[in-house]
Scaffold this active site. Structure first.
Site, mmCIF file in Angstrom:
data_model
loop_
_atom_site.group_PDB
_atom_site.id
_atom_site.type_symbol
_atom_site.label_atom_id
_atom_site.label_comp_id
_atom_site.label_asym_id
_atom_site.label_seq_id
_atom_site.Cartn_x
_atom_site.Cartn_y
_atom_site.Cartn_z
ATOM 1 N N GLU A 189 0.836 -1.202 0.000
ATOM 2 C CA GLU A 189 0.000 0.000 0.000
ATOM 3 C C GLU A 189 0.875 1.259 0.000
ATOM 4 O OE1 GLU A 189 -3.768 1.528 2.724
ATOM 5 O OE2 GLU A 189 -2.385 0.054 3.544
ATOM 6 N N LYS A 206 -9.155 1.836 -3.088
ATOM 7 C CA LYS A 206 -9.560 1.302 -1.786
ATOM 8 C C LYS A 206 -10.907 1.893 -1.375
ATOM 9 C CE LYS A 206 -7.756 1.079 2.958
ATOM 10 N NZ LYS A 206 -6.574 1.447 3.761
ATOM 11 N N CYS A 222 -5.583 -3.456 1.914
ATOM 12 C CA CYS A 222 -5.545 -3.447 3.376
ATOM 13 C C CYS A 222 -6.913 -3.593 4.050
ATOM 14 C CB CYS A 222 -4.805 -2.209 3.864
ATOM 15 S SG CYS A 222 -4.339 -2.305 5.604
#
Length: 182
Positions: free
Chosen positions: A52, A126, A164
Site C-alpha cells: 500500500e 480502496k 488493506c
C-alpha cells in the site's frame, strides 16, 4: 493462461528519513523497489504486488498536509509510467499501489494494474477508509473508492485487487468472484 503462476510480494520499510522532502522520499523508495523488482524478475516472478502506497511510508498515522505532495496521476504519473516500462522489460504483471490524484483535492489510495506488456489495464481504489485513533487517519488523505471491484485479465491470470482494510468487508471479495473482466 498457464496453470502455475509464480507470484511475488514486496513489503519494505521506508528507504529514508520521513522528514526529508516528499520528492526525495518518493525517489528513494522507488529506487529501493527497483532493485527488489529486478531480483523478483531474476527469480522468474510473473505477477508482482507492492505494498500500500509504496512510494512513501504509511503516513496515515498522522495528519500532515505535507503528504498531499505525494499524489500522482494514474496512469499518466511518473511512477505508473516507470512501472509500465519495468513491467514490459521483465514481462511481469505488476500491482502498483500509490497515492492517486484524480483532480486537485480529490485523492485516493489506489493500485494500478499493469500487464506484462506494459499496458495499464486499470486501477482499483480502496473502498473502506478507516479513521480511528490511534494511527489510522485515512479520511484526512483519501476518499472512498468509486470504481467498484474490477477484475483484470492479465497475461498470466485474472486479478482482482483489495487494499488493506478492505479485507474486513466480504462484499468486495464476493463481487470480485462475480465481476466480468475489463
Amino acid at each position: 493462461m498457464p496453470r502455475t503462476v509464480k507470484c511475488g510480494l514486496i513489503q519494505a520499510k521506508n528507504a529514508g528519513p520521513t522528514d526529508a522532502p516528499i520528492e526525495e522520499i518518493i525517489r528513494l523508495n522507488v529506487e529501493k523497489h527497483l532493485a527488489m523488482i529486478e531480483d523478483a524478475a531474476k527469480q522468474g516472478v510473473q505477477i508482482l504486488c507492492m505494498q500500500e502506497v509504496f512510494t512513501t511510508p504509511y503516513f496515515c498515522a498522522e495528519q500532515q498536509t505535507r503528504w498531499y505532495e505525494a499524489v500522482e496521476k494514474i496512469p499518466d504519473g511518473p511512477t505508473t509510467k516507470l512501472m509500465q516500462d519495468i513491467a514490459k522489460q521483465h514481462g511481469m504483471v505488476m500491482i502498483v499501489p500509490i497515492y492517486e490524484e484524480e483532480m486537485t483535492g480529490i485523492y485516493y489510495n489506489t493500485a494500478a494494474v499493469i500487464d506484462a506488456d506494459g499496458t495499464c489495464l486499470g486501477k482499483y481504489r480502496k473502498h473502506h477508509i478507516p479513521h480511528v485513533n490511534p494511527g489510522f487517519w485515512e479520511k484526512f488523505y483519501f476518499k472512498p473508492g468509486n470504481l467498484g471491484f474490477p477484475a483484470f485479465d492479465t497475461a498470466y491470470a485474472r486479478i482482482g485487487v483489495y487494499i488493506c482494510y478492505d479485507r474486513h468487508f466480504p462484499e468486495g471479495a464476493r463481487a470480485l468472484g462475480r465481476t466480468p473482466a475489463k
